[in-house]
Design an enzyme around this catalytic site. Structure first.
Site, PDB file in Angstrom:
ATOM      1  N   HIS A 193       0.819  -1.221   0.000  1.00 31.96           N
ATOM      2  CA  HIS A 193       0.000   0.000   0.000  1.00 31.96           C
ATOM      3  C   HIS A 193       0.851   1.268   0.000  1.00 31.96           C
ATOM      4  CE1 HIS A 193      -3.740   1.888  -0.060  1.00 31.96           C
ATOM      5  NE2 HIS A 193      -4.210   1.645   1.158  1.00 31.96           N
ATOM      6  N   ASP A 205      -2.301   2.162  -4.620  1.00 36.33           N
ATOM      7  CA  ASP A 205      -3.544   2.586  -3.990  1.00 36.33           C
ATOM      8  C   ASP A 205      -4.618   1.532  -4.181  1.00 36.33           C
ATOM      9  OD1 ASP A 205      -2.457   5.019  -3.178  1.00 36.33           O
ATOM     10  OD2 ASP A 205      -2.983   6.006  -5.060  1.00 36.33           O
TER      11      ASP A 205
END
Length: 394
Positions: free
Chosen positions: A365, A369
């Site tokens: 992450h 995204d």
């Protein structure tokens, strides 16, 4: 002429290795290119071929010893003759005298490292079936002996009320796997997204063409080729899924090298299908079959395990319904596929039964995204539910 046998050059990322099992004894004849010993690194098991015909006159380093590139481990005399009852020109390395229990056994002799493990377990050599040359009990045989092993292990004597335990060292490969998993967990911000895919269209396509496919290409038409192609379609559409982190930089890879997790007797390995975007499904299936066989035989090379921009883990072959795969550093994403099962789903307001596979994609992450991750997984789903897309590249 005496010829030295040395540890082959290890890769730059491998500093040391372990001698696993000698396939020859001192005083025995050897042939050029015959495998003398298996050497285990933290990635693969390497074979060490004899450099010439002759007699293995001296074993300098035994099973279980730690070595580095270029270490001298044995000597071969190209002029000596191996003959039963005939005195050797050179004294072989001294043999370790087995304990009385081992002498009385009818099985093959055990290597020193194997004997030590068996002694700690309280298992006699004769109760373990050796997989080495001439029935020799290897370190791997000893580590696998005991409860749940195919070997008939002697019962461990314990005091009343005491519960038995056994302690065995990790292999180099297992220790490296543990290290990399912890590295991935500690260095990546791992998040997993899920989706479900109706495998009916792929299964119908496979059922219709599997016989013709195998006849034309000499390999079975499995499902992994479709998954690889679907993954490549998503990586092309969302390049960040194919990227990696290098310090404060994001490295976008202009090629698609897909790692396929494969189980082996010594642990999980991830060989690489390079330039998967340029391969047909038949090419992919052939390469996967080749890697599967090499994994069973412990013959996957370091080069075949190096690199990779994205990985696929197939827990479905073991019956897994769902999992959260761990990223394989320095990659930034991994796809987990699972067992396909008939499940009730709703289509056009009606409950119908469809062969469903749950997909799971774990991603870093820090650079990926949720939008790219979710849409990437949806792209894979759409490609699998309409496999014509994979053939037409749309």
């Amino acid at each position: 002429m005496l010829i030295e046998v040395k540890v082959p050059q290890l890769s730059e990322s491998v500093s040391e290795a372990t001698l696993v099992s000698w396939h020859k004894k001192a005083g025995e004849a050897v042939s050029r290119d015959e495998n003398l010993i298996d050497i285990e690194t933290d990635k693969v098991v390497l074979e060490t071929p004899a450099p010439a015909d002759g007699v293995l006159v001296e074993i300098i380093m035994g099973d279980g010893e730690t070595v580095t590139s270029g270490d001298l481990i044995a000597k071969i005399d190209t002029e000596a003759k191996a003959s039963a009852g005939e005195e050797k020109k050179h004294e072989p390395a001294p043999e370790v005298t087995p304990p009385p229990a081992a002498k009385a056994s009818s099985g093959g002799s055990a290597s020193p490292s194997a004997r030590k493990i068996l002694d700690e377990k309280g298992i006699a050599e004769g109760d373990v079936k050796g997989s080495g040359r001439g029935g020799r009990v290897t370190k791997a045989d000893a580590m696998g002996a005991g409860k749940g092993s195919s070997a008939a292990a002697a019962p461990v004597q314990v005091a009343d009320g005491e519960r038995p335990e056994e302690r065995v060292p990790m292999t180099r490969l297992r220790a490296r796997i543990a290290e990399r998993l912890l590295q991935s967990k500690n260095e990546n911000a791992i998040l997993t997204t899920f989706n479900e895919v109706n495998m009916g269209p792929v299964m119908a396509l496979r059922a219709e063409y599997k016989d013709k496919f195998e006849k034309a290409h000499g390999v079975r038409l499995g499902f992994m080729g479709f998954f690889v192609k679907a993954a490549v379609a998503a990586l092309k559409k969302f390049p960040i899924l194919n990227a990696s982190v290098d310090g404060n930089d994001i490295v976008y890879h202009g090629y698609f090298d897909i790692g396929i997790a494969v189980g082996s007797p010594r642990g999980l390995v991830v060989p690489i299908i390079r330039d998967a975007d340029q391969m047909s499904i038949a090419d992919i299936e052939k390469k996967i079959a080749e890697y599967g066989q090499k994994a069973k035989e412990g013959k996957i090379s370091l080069e075949e395990l190096t690199g990779g921009t994205f990985s696929i883990s197939n827990g479905g072959v073991f019956g897994s319904m769902l999992s959260t795969p761990i990223i394989n550093p320095p990659q930034s994403a991994i796809l987990g596929i699972h067992a396909t099962k008939d499940r009730p789903v709703v289509e056009n307001g009606q409950i119908v039964i469809r062969p469903i596979n749950y997909l799971a994609m774990s991603y870093d992450h820090r650079i990926i995204d949720g939008r790219e991750a979710v849409l990437g997984l949806v792209t894979m789903k759409e490609a699998l539910e309409d496999p014509a897309r994979l053939l037409l590249d749309v």
